[in-house]
Design a protein around this motif. Structure first.
Motif, mmCIF file in Angstrom:
data_model
loop_
_atom_site.group_PDB
_atom_site.id
_atom_site.type_symbol
_atom_site.label_atom_id
_atom_site.label_comp_id
_atom_site.label_asym_id
_atom_site.label_seq_id
_atom_site.Cartn_x
_atom_site.Cartn_y
_atom_site.Cartn_z
ATOM 1 N N THR A 57 -10.236 14.628 -2.137
ATOM 2 C CA THR A 57 -9.197 15.648 -2.277
ATOM 3 C C THR A 57 -8.223 15.172 -3.346
ATOM 4 O OG1 THR A 57 -8.010 14.592 -0.457
ATOM 5 C CG2 THR A 57 -9.288 16.564 0.076
ATOM 6 N N ASP A 58 -7.658 16.142 -4.076
ATOM 7 C CA ASP A 58 -6.676 15.757 -5.087
ATOM 8 C C ASP A 58 -5.281 15.777 -4.475
ATOM 9 O OD1 ASP A 58 -5.794 18.362 -4.983
ATOM 10 O OD2 ASP A 58 -6.393 18.875 -7.031
ATOM 11 N N ALA A 59 -4.271 15.605 -5.304
ATOM 12 C CA ALA A 59 -2.905 15.489 -4.794
ATOM 13 C C ALA A 59 -2.464 16.733 -4.019
ATOM 14 C CB ALA A 59 -1.946 15.235 -5.956
ATOM 15 N N SER A 60 -3.053 17.881 -4.342
ATOM 16 C CA SER A 60 -2.656 19.116 -3.665
ATOM 17 C C SER A 60 -3.512 19.365 -2.422
ATOM 18 C CB SER A 60 -2.820 20.304 -4.610
ATOM 19 O OG SER A 60 -4.196 20.622 -4.753
ATOM 20 N N GLY A 61 -4.491 18.499 -2.188
ATOM 21 C CA GLY A 61 -5.390 18.682 -1.052
ATOM 22 C C GLY A 61 -6.644 19.472 -1.402
ATOM 23 N N ALA A 62 -6.785 19.873 -2.655
ATOM 24 C CA ALA A 62 -7.963 20.651 -3.060
ATOM 25 C C ALA A 62 -9.195 19.753 -3.090
ATOM 26 C CB ALA A 62 -7.728 21.283 -4.420
ATOM 27 N N LEU A 63 -10.314 20.360 -2.697
ATOM 28 C CA LEU A 63 -11.570 19.608 -2.619
ATOM 29 C C LEU A 63 -12.197 19.453 -4.001
ATOM 30 C CD1 LEU A 63 -13.593 18.394 -0.490
ATOM 31 C CD2 LEU A 63 -14.849 20.561 -0.709
ATOM 32 N N ALA A 64 -12.645 18.238 -4.295
ATOM 33 C CA ALA A 64 -13.252 17.982 -5.601
ATOM 34 C C ALA A 64 -14.536 17.184 -5.436
ATOM 35 C CB ALA A 64 -12.274 17.223 -6.487
ATOM 36 N N TYR A 65 -15.525 17.537 -6.237
ATOM 37 C CA TYR A 65 -16.796 16.813 -6.258
ATOM 38 C C TYR A 65 -16.741 15.788 -7.391
ATOM 39 C CZ TYR A 65 -21.703 15.953 -7.391
ATOM 40 O OH TYR A 65 -22.903 15.349 -7.685
ATOM 41 N N LEU A 66 -16.995 14.525 -7.066
ATOM 42 C CA LEU A 66 -16.961 13.456 -8.072
ATOM 43 C C LEU A 66 -18.385 13.220 -8.571
ATOM 44 C CD1 LEU A 66 -14.728 10.986 -5.966
ATOM 45 C CD2 LEU A 66 -13.946 12.726 -7.580
ATOM 46 N N MET A 78 0.819 -1.217 0.000
ATOM 47 C CA MET A 78 0.000 0.000 0.000
ATOM 48 C C MET A 78 0.852 1.267 0.000
ATOM 49 S SD MET A 78 -3.053 0.906 -0.216
ATOM 50 C CE MET A 78 -3.757 2.523 -0.329
ATOM 51 N N LYS A 79 1.872 1.275 0.839
ATOM 52 C CA LYS A 79 2.709 2.469 0.936
ATOM 53 C C LYS A 79 3.436 2.747 -0.379
ATOM 54 C CE LYS A 79 5.223 4.131 4.787
ATOM 55 N NZ LYS A 79 6.040 3.861 5.971
ATOM 56 N N ALA A 80 3.925 1.650 -0.988
ATOM 57 C CA ALA A 80 4.646 1.794 -2.258
ATOM 58 C C ALA A 80 3.709 2.328 -3.336
ATOM 59 C CB ALA A 80 5.242 0.455 -2.674
ATOM 60 N N MET A 81 2.460 1.840 -3.306
ATOM 61 C CA MET A 81 1.515 2.311 -4.322
ATOM 62 C C MET A 81 1.219 3.791 -4.127
ATOM 63 S SD MET A 81 -2.002 0.867 -5.874
ATOM 64 C CE MET A 81 -3.314 1.134 -4.734
ATOM 65 N N ALA A 82 1.011 4.185 -2.875
ATOM 66 C CA ALA A 82 0.711 5.587 -2.598
ATOM 67 C C ALA A 82 1.870 6.480 -3.054
ATOM 68 C CB ALA A 82 0.424 5.782 -1.114
ATOM 69 N N LYS A 83 3.083 6.022 -2.777
ATOM 70 C CA LYS A 83 4.263 6.799 -3.173
ATOM 71 C C LYS A 83 4.361 6.880 -4.696
ATOM 72 C CE LYS A 83 9.306 6.912 -2.480
ATOM 73 N NZ LYS A 83 9.945 6.428 -3.703
ATOM 74 N N GLY A 84 4.164 5.739 -5.349
ATOM 75 C CA GLY A 84 4.227 5.691 -6.814
ATOM 76 C C GLY A 84 3.204 6.618 -7.439
ATOM 77 N N LEU A 85 1.985 6.539 -6.932
ATOM 78 C CA LEU A 85 0.935 7.368 -7.525
ATOM 79 C C LEU A 85 1.202 8.851 -7.269
ATOM 80 C CD1 LEU A 85 -2.291 5.258 -6.856
ATOM 81 C CD2 LEU A 85 -1.093 5.628 -9.023
ATOM 82 N N GLN A 86 1.743 9.132 -6.098
ATOM 83 C CA GLN A 86 2.082 10.518 -5.784
ATOM 84 C C GLN A 86 3.105 11.052 -6.808
ATOM 85 O OE1 GLN A 86 1.383 12.654 -3.138
ATOM 86 N NE2 GLN A 86 2.973 14.166 -3.595
ATOM 87 N N GLU A 87 4.154 10.262 -7.039
ATOM 88 C CA GLU A 87 5.222 10.729 -7.938
ATOM 89 C C GLU A 87 4.762 10.778 -9.395
ATOM 90 O OE1 GLU A 87 8.929 9.272 -5.126
ATOM 91 O OE2 GLU A 87 8.835 8.522 -7.181
ATOM 92 N N ILE A 88 4.023 9.760 -9.783
ATOM 93 C CA ILE A 88 3.539 9.736 -11.166
ATOM 94 C C ILE A 88 2.524 10.870 -11.372
ATOM 95 C CG2 ILE A 88 2.270 8.348 -12.857
ATOM 96 C CD1 ILE A 88 3.506 5.853 -11.461
ATOM 97 N N GLY A 89 1.759 11.120 -10.320
ATOM 98 C CA GLY A 89 0.790 12.219 -10.364
ATOM 99 C C GLY A 89 1.463 13.570 -10.521
ATOM 100 N N GLU A 90 2.591 13.740 -9.845
ATOM 101 C CA GLU A 90 3.320 15.012 -9.942
ATOM 102 C C GLU A 90 3.799 15.289 -11.361
ATOM 103 O OE1 GLU A 90 5.156 14.983 -5.463
ATOM 104 O OE2 GLU A 90 6.533 14.819 -7.155
ATOM 105 N N GLU A 91 4.042 14.228 -12.087
ATOM 106 C CA GLU A 91 4.486 14.406 -13.472
ATOM 107 C C GLU A 91 3.319 14.704 -14.395
ATOM 108 O OE1 GLU A 91 6.382 10.728 -14.253
ATOM 109 O OE2 GLU A 91 7.771 11.025 -12.594
ATOM 110 N N GLY A 92 2.114 14.669 -13.852
ATOM 111 C CA GLY A 92 0.949 14.979 -14.674
ATOM 112 C C GLY A 92 0.499 13.808 -15.528
#
Ligand code: G4P
Length: 531
Positions: A492-501, A406-420
């Motif tokens: 919340t998105d990667a930046s913590g901003a609130l989003a309605y799904l 789980m931790k590895a996935m969260a980290k991976g998604l965080q980094e891949i997310g930062e690249e857009g």
């Protein structure tokens, strides 16, 4: 910071044109790109661009190609010289690799060339890309392509562009026939005909309409004169201000495949499209001729080779000039950094750029210190605006096969997310990870990268989300109430901003109507405060 007296910054700015091509897949973007590069002398042989087109590769090949990376990096920005101008053509990934990068690239250009297939007219992806151009009022030049095939009547096409894209058309050229009976184009400014047959050798022999006897067989001169009169009388006057404001587009007709009419569109780009202009920031307008270097990052490309975990950040220069090395203020980190050994992207190879000017793109190697939207300045704390995240249109729930990772996935998604490469949303009321994208391939890339770079075996499931809207409000109380009532649909998105799904278009409309004091945004600016 780089400042030098023997550089004529104003002249360098004036001779730059930075643009992208917007089109639906198969309208002819690759073919036109190639002809533009040929015209600019950047490539010598037709076929060079075509061979690289990622959409041409089978999906399994794609990963291999991306692994070696060179290809998509070098074709991301193509710089060439044409008619004493430096042209930067930014690639907008199309076909399978359509992604948010495609949208964001459009925030880094000063003009766009819109390609329309003469038989098909306006298609879905063109509409979406034009909407993005509209956010910044980007001037658009239109090229109606494939006149060598049976085409729809030109007036029909112009009418469709006006109606479905909401932009007025002003024909600069006019096709004479189409398909087997295509004989050339008439140019309104020249008052002359360019015969199709003569153009195969790439010399242009314009024939005045008055010199009827010289016109090629197949042109009914009287009918042509009548048609031209009719079009002239239809009130399609070109207005430069309207063009610059993105309200009006000059239209060219031709055949990219046969390199017919492409030069005229490129000439127009040089002649009427704007040089790099002032860019809006959070505090003020930044003029390109300010001496101090500034720029922003609109795209990050990761090296997928795990042993070389570096990324290239694509930075558009907004003011001053870059020379190796340039010290600049990394606004988000609040410290000065050295931008060195930046790469520039010539059409056929990567070379180290000695200098770059406003409108140019430089690629900066980094190990994750640079993110999409980052601003670099000469020390001033300002943030360029208009490089947003776009609401994704496709969604998946990421499911972990091995719960211990789980931790590895969260980290991976965080980094891949930062690249857009993908956006990651965390629902408020459960521990799901929701991925959002605009192109299907983005999910495959993420799954592949999670596996190969983070050793995470994941699966992506469909989820009932139609779109997202970022939520903000001046009323903290209303927002708090909304959070409570809609908790199951919020994240919340990667930046913590609130989003309605939103589960559906109707549900979104209903929520917007029910909560008039809230704002629902289809884009989110980089660095904006979490709602
Ligand atoms: P894209 O990048 O926008 O997806 O389009 P691309 O340039 O690859 O063009 C899509 C197809 O349309 C290609 O044919 C290309 O040769 C053709 N095409 C482009 N411009 C013209 C034109 O002016 N006239 C005609 N007749 N065809 C044109 P394909 O068969 O899909 O590819 P290929 O096998 O020829 O490479």
């Amino acid at each position: 910071m780089s400042e030098s007296n023997d550089i004529d910054l104003a002249a360098e700015i004036a001779r730059r044109r930075t643009f992208a091509i917007i089109s639906h897949p198969d309208a002819g973007k690759t073919t036109i790109t190639e002809k533009l590069l040929l015209l600019g002398g950047a490539i010598q042989v037709a076929g060079t661009v075509k061979a690289r087109k990622s959409g041409r590769y089978a999906r399994s090949d794609w990963m291999e190609i991306e692994q070696s990376r060179g290809i998509s990096v070098t074709s991301s920005v193509m710089q060439f010289e044409y008619a004493d101008h430096t042209i930067n053509l930014l690639d907008t990934p199309g076909h399978n690799d359509f992604s948010e990068d495609t949208y964001r690239t459009l925030t880094a250009v000063d003009a766009a060339l819109m390609i329309i297939d003469a038989a098909k007219g306006v298609e879905e992806r063109t509409i979406r890309l034009l909407e993005v151009c509209r956010l910044r009022h980007t001037p658009i030049i239109t090229f109606i392509n494939k006149l060598d095939r049976e085409s729809r009547p030109p007036l029909d096409l112009l009418d469709e562009i006006e109606k479905s894209l909401g932009i007025a058309c002003t024909p600069a050229t006019w096709p004479i026939g189409s398909g087997k009976s295509f004989v050339g184009v008439f140019d309104f400014a020249r008052d002359a005909v360019l015969p199709y047959a003569t153009r195969k050798d790439e010399t242009s022999t314009w024939l005045p309409l008055a010199a009827a006897e010289q016109l090629p067989a197949g042109i009914d001169r009287d009918a042509l004169v009548d048609e031209i009169e009719l079009v002239r009388g239809a009130g399609f006057e070109f207005n430069h201000d309207d063009f610059i404001a993105g309200r009006q587009t000059p239209v060219y007709f031709g055949s990219a495949l046969h390199n017919f009419g492409v030069r005229e569109a490129l000439d127009a780009l040089v002649r009427i499209a704007p040089p790099p202009g002032a860019r809006q920031s959070t505090t003020r307008l930044v003029a390109p001729d300010e001496k101090t270097f500034s720029g922003f990052v609109f795209k990050i490309q990761a090296n997928m080779d795990p042993s070389h975990r570096d990324r290239i950040a694509f930075l558009r220069v907004c003011s001053g000039h870059y020379e190796n090395p340039t010290r600049a203020f990394h606004v988000r980190l609040g410290r000065e950094v050295s931008l060195q050994n930046a790469v520039t992207f010539m059409a056929s190879s990567r070379i180290r750029s000695e200098q770059a000017f406003p409108g140019d793109i430089i690629g900066i190697h980094n190990h994750g210190t640079i993110q999409i939207g980052d601003t670099f300045t000469g020390g001033e704390t300002l943030q360029f605006t208009g490089i947003p995240y776009f609401a994704p249109e496709l969604f998946r729930r990421a499911v972990l096969r091995d719960p211990l990772r789980m931790k590895a996935m969260a980290k991976g998604l965080q980094e891949i997310g930062e690249e857009g490469a993908v956006q990651v949303f965390k629902p408020l009321f459960n521990n799901d990870l929701i991925l959002g994208a605009v192109g299907m391939l983005q999910f495959e890339v993420v799954a592949w990268r999670l596996q190969h770079e983070y050793r995470v075996d994941s699966a992506f499931e469909p989820v009932d989300i139609y779109t997202v809207r970022w939520v903000s409000s001046d009323s903290a109380a209303d927002l708090a109430e909304f959070r409570e009532r809609q908790a199951t649909r919020l994240a919340t998105d990667a930046s913590g901003a609130l989003a309605y799904l939103a589960p559906s278009r109707a549900a979104l409309a209903l929520v917007v109507e029910r909560w008039p004091s809230l704002r629902f945004h289809a884009t989110r600016e980089h660095g904006s405060a979490p709602a």
